[in-house]
Design a protein around this motif. Structure first.
Motif, short mmCIF file in Angstrom:
data_model
loop_
_atom_site.label_atom_id
_atom_site.label_comp_id
_atom_site.label_asym_id
_atom_site.label_seq_id
_atom_site.Cartn_x
_atom_site.Cartn_y
_atom_site.Cartn_z
N MET A 11 -4.87 2.68 1.85
CA MET A 11 -4.98 1.94 0.59
C MET A 11 -6.39 1.39 0.47
O MET A 11 -6.85 0.65 1.32
N PHE A 35 -1.83 -4.03 6.38
CA PHE A 35 -2.87 -3.86 5.37
C PHE A 35 -4.20 -4.47 5.79
O PHE A 35 -5.11 -4.60 4.98
N TRP A 48 -5.02 -1.87 -4.98
CA TRP A 48 -4.49 -3.22 -4.98
C TRP A 48 -5.33 -4.09 -5.91
O TRP A 48 -6.43 -3.72 -6.26
N SER A 96 -0.19 -4.78 -4.04
CA SER A 96 -0.38 -3.33 -3.98
C SER A 96 -0.09 -2.74 -5.36
O SER A 96 0.36 -3.45 -6.27
#
Length: 155
Positions: free
Chosen positions: A1, A83, A6, A49
């Motif tokens: 990610m 994360f 996000w 997210s």
């Protein structure tokens, strides 16, 4: 990610904080969330997210003393362990600093444990100076036996 997956924004709904309880040291209650969100000068930003799930947060409190300009105190910063190492903590701090500037703050500060290498590295990466001489003093609980709360006429 990566950062395109996000976003960061303020929390205005207590239920969203309750749902993000896993990011906090202890479960967030509806009552606690409402109290925090209702306190003037208290701010909480969530990193969400793409699907809207909370993956990190930063909370801050605008502080002012009569002989100083307003400052943003970084109360807590947390990122879900899955994360981390993706720039979310730094982005949250940048967003809090931007909010502080909008609110007239001229500085930002916080405290952490000397052994918290990840936090210290993040703070340093954003230009913070770590003051190794400062000492933080804590009282874990306050009650009526705490001397400063006794009045001169109390037993």
């Amino acid at each position: 990610m990566d950062a395109s997956e996000w976003n960061i924004g303020p929390v205005v709904d207590a239920a969203e904080l309750v749902a993000a309880s896993g990011l906090f040291d202890s479960p967030v209650t509806e009552r606690g969330a409402r109290a925090f969100l209702g306190m003037p000068g208290h701010h909480l930003l969530l990193a969400r997210s793409g699907d809207g799930a909370a993956v990190g947060f930063v909370s801050g409190v605008v502080m002012r003393h009569p002989d100083k300009d307003a400052e943003m105190f970084v109360y807590e910063l947390g990122v879900d362990e899955h994360f981390r190492q993706r720039g979310i903590a730094a982005a949250l701090l940048r967003a809090l600093a931007a909010l502080g500037l909008e609110l007239g703050c001229t500085g930002m500060w916080t405290g952490t444990e000397r052994a918290n290498a990840a936090a210290l590295a993040t703070y340093r990466s954003l230009g913070a100076v770590v003051d190794a001489e400062s000492v933080f003093i804590e009282w874990d609980s306050l009650d009526t036996s705490f001397a400063p709360f006794k009045t001169p006429n109390s037993p």
